[in-house]
Design a protein around this motif. Structure first.
Motif, PDB file in Angstrom:
ATOM      1  N   ALA A   1       0.775  -1.248   0.010  1.00  0.00           N
ATOM      2  CA  ALA A   1      -0.033   0.020   0.021  1.00  0.00           C
ATOM      3  C   ALA A   1       0.880   1.238   0.015  1.00  0.00           C
TER       4      ALA A   1
ATOM      5  N   ASP B   1       3.031   4.241  -1.080  1.00  0.00           N
ATOM      6  CA  ASP B   1       3.156   4.689  -2.133  1.00  0.00           C
ATOM      7  C   ASP B   1       4.724   4.598  -2.720  1.00  0.00           C
TER       8      ASP B   1
ATOM      9  N   HIS C   1      -0.352   5.884  -7.994  1.00  0.00           N
ATOM     10  CA  HIS C   1      -0.829   5.066  -6.722  1.00  0.00           C
ATOM     11  C   HIS C   1      -1.698   5.919  -5.678  1.00  0.00           C
TER      12      HIS C   1
ATOM     13  N   ALA D   1      -5.348   4.843  -4.647  1.00  0.00           N
ATOM     14  CA  ALA D   1      -5.856   4.271  -3.376  1.00  0.00           C
ATOM     15  C   ALA D   1      -6.955   4.904  -2.840  1.00  0.00           C
ATOM     16  N   ASN D   2      -7.188   6.401  -3.308  1.00  0.00           N
ATOM     17  CA  ASN D   2      -8.215   7.027  -2.649  1.00  0.00           C
ATOM     18  C   ASN D   2      -9.697   6.814  -3.031  1.00  0.00           C
TER      19      ASN D   2
ATOM     20  N   ASP E   1     -10.090   3.060  -3.701  1.00  0.00           N
ATOM     21  CA  ASP E   1      -9.955   1.694  -3.545  1.00  0.00           C
ATOM     22  C   ASP E   1     -10.718   1.439  -2.214  1.00  0.00           C
TER      23      ASP E   1
ATOM     24  N   LEU F   1      -9.384  -1.506  -0.385  1.00  0.00           N
ATOM     25  CA  LEU F   1      -8.110  -1.344   0.544  1.00  0.00           C
ATOM     26  C   LEU F   1      -8.141  -0.696   1.839  1.00  0.00           C
TER      27      LEU F   1
ATOM     28  N   LEU G   1      -4.562   4.248   5.370  1.00  0.00           N
ATOM     29  CA  LEU G   1      -4.219   4.355   3.924  1.00  0.00           C
ATOM     30  C   LEU G   1      -3.911   5.493   3.484  1.00  0.00           C
TER      31      LEU G   1
ATOM     32  N   THR H   1       0.194   6.430   1.762  1.00  0.00           N
ATOM     33  CA  THR H   1      -0.030   7.079   0.310  1.00  0.00           C
ATOM     34  C   THR H   1       0.222   8.676  -0.047  1.00  0.00           C
TER      35      THR H   1
ATOM     36  N   LEU I   1      -0.658   0.771  -7.302  1.00  0.00           N
ATOM     37  CA  LEU I   1      -2.157   0.782  -7.800  1.00  0.00           C
ATOM     38  C   LEU I   1      -2.001   1.522  -8.898  1.00  0.00           C
TER      39      LEU I   1
ATOM     40  N   ALA J   1      -7.259  -2.983  -8.941  1.00  0.00           N
ATOM     41  CA  ALA J   1      -6.332  -2.882  -8.091  1.00  0.00           C
ATOM     42  C   ALA J   1      -5.595  -4.266  -7.697  1.00  0.00           C
TER      43      ALA J   1
END
Length: 693
Positions: free
Chosen positions: A86, A88, A127, A131-132, A134, A137, A146, A150, A568, A574
């Protein structure tokens, strides 16, 4: 050297397109290599580029690509596999580069001097954006965790946390001038006494995948995938990725502590264009000129003393023309010898937040090698260069002679969209005045995480000691004993000369006597051999005092060999985290032992499975270690308490994670809370106590 307060660059490290380290970076610069990659359609399709986008007539398949940007030696920095996947890629690269820069300075990254600050910045990444969005995750790690893993906002704090640095920790953001602004802030903090050592630099990895871009007429990108600063046909830039970190100390302190010095920061300045320009993204001649003049004034020097200026030089027609005018205004009357200018963006592309540190490291290397390197891809220099005799574009490898015996001096400019202009004045370091230490028998300890990495350490160190002009053996021994972390796989060499040490290390690199044996045939090694054997066994030892006059020296740094954790992406689903067992169910399950929902019980296996997933363990075999040994921390504990409540209805006390339990025992205790066994045990204990009254 001027009398103005100055800052020494005692360590540095970087990775740039076509260069895994600064040795390769210098070789590329020296030979005039263009490290901007051109990809074929097959590579881009495999990397997830949309076929329709790729077939667009304006698609340019070029980038300053950073190979291996997703690789990370997570264990060295205390991240479990779920966290590492996860995390970054910019965070991963910055951590490793900070470690290498400290080693280059001769400091143990796990025992850094007190009051060390961090001043770094980064770019937006695919990435982080992916992630924002997902949800899976976020559910697995928790939204706050998270974000911390990231967001570029936490670049500096992660470095401070994982390396134990207690000085100021600032994540800097001024667009394309970010990393040079970070250097300015770090230098100011040192001179003001806010810290005694500082890490400064930047990182830019918009995507670890191979990507091109769509050329649009009138935009900032080049139509042919090449950046041509100060060329008559300059038509735009090309994006690129990279990372660079400097270790800075006050010059007086660096000299007093016998630090190795790459170069000296003599002065810095930052200005902004304000509203005196045609638009928000447009540059300004006056503000750029002011940044240069103020930086040289801070150094106590006239800008006309510069022998070389590393320009921002994006290769855009307007930007280059304005920068040339700004430099002409700063230099004033034409000097006896025109000032050389150039731009590393011709070699690498535009590295965004890392652009300034890439430029600065280039100039430091030029000062060290006393050589000016060429700006490449220049077909015909811009006509403005002929009209202004103050400067000349360096297009071939040129010896850098001292002007009249004076100090070699250079300037580096960084310009950010939005108008933040930075200029840094650099000078070559003072000549060492300490005599070379006497030759004597020395113990050289080396270590790594794996046997293969240990062989690499030995091989690279043997190459340095086998050169015609090797560093003093006493300096090497002092640096290895005080400037390297003691890792799990160890070996030692006892030798009386550089040549002897090189031979023994070469044998070690070939795999002979790898299991911590003392190599080299040196008589009367005595106590050194015993001491080295104790260290190889993992015992704490007190190293002998260094030889008189021994100092830290620049030596090869740690050979990172982490696995690829990917990244990601917004163009594909993902990836499943590397830690997730292929046969594992999608999430922890409750066990229902009867039709009455009030009679449901929580299985110990389900709780254990949650611990394995969140902590990134390989499976149940890893449950015999404690929570903190497995990489757990307070924030992860908060997330686990939330997950236990949401998934199982378990009201887990935070204190339970602090107890000296194995994860297997922790799972059993949590499961017992879930089925009410602990409540029953507590009630029975209370009954027993009452019966005794």
């Amino acid at each position: 050297m001027t009398d103005a307060p100055a800052v020494a660059i005692v360590g540095m490290s970087g990775r740039f397109p076509g260069a895994r380290d600064l040795g390769e970076y210098w070789e590329n610069l020296r030979t005039g290599a263009c490290s901007i990659a051109t990809f074929d359609a097959e590579e881009l399709l495999a990397a997830g580029v949309d076929r329709d986008e790729l077939s667009h007539p304006g698609y340019v398949p070029a980038k300053g690509y950073l190979a291996g940007a997703d690789r990370f030696e997570a264990e060295l920095f205390g991240f479990n596999r779920t966290e590492a996947a996860a995390l970054d890629p910019q965070h991963r690269l910055l951590l490793e580069t900070a470690w290498s820069a400290l080693e280059d300075a001769g400091y143990d990254p796990r025992n850094v001097p007190d009051r060390t600050g961090v001043y770094v910045g980064g770019s937006p990444t695919e990435h982080m954006l992916a992630a924002n969005t997902d949800r899976r995750l976020a559910a697995e790690l928790g939204p706050m965790q998270l974000r911390i893993l990231t967001d570029r906002e936490f670049l500096a704090p992660w470095v401070s946390y994982r390396l134990g640095l207690e000085g100021p920790s600032l994540t800097v953001q001024t667009a394309c001038s970010t990393s040079l602004t970070a250097v300015h802030l770090a230098a100011q903090a040192l001179l003001l006494g806010e810290c005694d050592t500082a890490l400064a630099g930047g990182v830019a990895v918009d995507s670890v995948h191979k990507r091109g871009y769509l050329y649009r007429d009138g935009g900032i990108f080049a139509p042919d995938g090449r950046c041509r600063p100060f060329d008559e046909k300059a038509a735009g830039t090309v994006s690129g990725n990279g990372v660079g970190v400097l270790v800075l100390r006050r010059l007086a302190d660096a000299l007093a502590d016998a630090d190795p010095i790459h170069a000296v920061v003599l002065g810095t300045a930052v200005t902004n264009d304000g509203s005196a320009k045609v638009g928000f993204t447009a540059p300004s001649v006056g503000s750029q000129t002011r940044a240069i003049v103020e930086a040289w004034a801070a150094a106590g020097l006239d800008p006309a003393a510069a022998q070389y200026l590393e320009m921002h030089g994006t290769g855009t027609e307007l930007g280059d023309r304005i920068e040339l005018a700004a430099v002409a205004g700063a230099l004033g009357q034409p000097p006896t010898e025109p000032c050389g200018i150039g731009s590393v963006k011709s070699n690498l592309g535009h590295l965004d937040a890392a652009a300034g540190v890439a430029s600065l490291i280039k100039v430091v290397l030029m000062l060290s090698h006393r050589t000016m390197v060429p700006t490449v891809n220049v077909l015909r220099p811009h006509p403005d260069l002929d009209r202004v005799p103050s400067y000349r574009l360096v297009t071939r490898l040129t010896p850098w002679d001292r002007p009249g015996g004076d100090q070699r001096l250079a300037g580096v400019t960084g310009l950010g969209i939005g108008g933040t202009n930075v200029h840094v004045v650099l000078g070559e370091p003072p000549e060492p005045v300490r005599p070379a230490p006497p030759e004597r028998l020395e113990l050289l300890p080396i270590s790594a995480r794996t046997p293969e990495q240990l062989r690499t350490v030995a091989r690279e160190l043997a190459a340095v000691l086998g050169t015609p002009d090797p560093p003093a053996l006493a300096d090497v021994a002092h640096t290895l004993r005080t400037g390297r972390a003691s890792l799990a796989v160890r070996a030692q060499v006892v030798a009386g000369s550089a040549a002897e040490a090189a031979s023994a290390l070469a044998a070690l690199a070939d795999g002979r006597q790898l299991e911590g044996a003392v190599l080299g045939e040196v008589a009367e090694a005595g106590e050194l051999r015993v001491l080295g054997e104790s260290w190889v066994r993992g015992e704490a030892v007190e190293w002998p005092a260094p030889a008189a006059g021994a100092r830290r020296v620049h030596l090869p740094t740690y050979p990172f060999a982490g696995e690829g954790f990917g990244a990601l992406t917004l163009t594909a689903p993902a990836p499943v985290p590397a830690s997730a067992p292929s046969s594992a169910p999608a999430g922890p399950q409750r066990v229902d032992e009867g039709p009455d929902s009030r009679d449901r019980r929580v299985s110990e296996a389900a709780v254990a499975e949650l611990l394995v997933s969140v902590l990134g363990l390989s499976g149940p075999d890893d449950l015999d270690q404690s929570y903190f040994a497995a990489g757990g921390d307070s924030l992860t504990a908060v997330h686990l308490v939330s997950r236990l409540g949401d998934d199982f209805g378990i009201e887990a006390p935070m204190e339970l994670f602090l107890e000296p339990l194995s994860l297997r025992e922790l799972a059993a205790r949590l499961s017992a809370i879930g089925d009410g066994a602990e409540d029953a045990m507590l009630a029975a204990l209370l009954d027993e106590m009452e019966s005794r009254d």
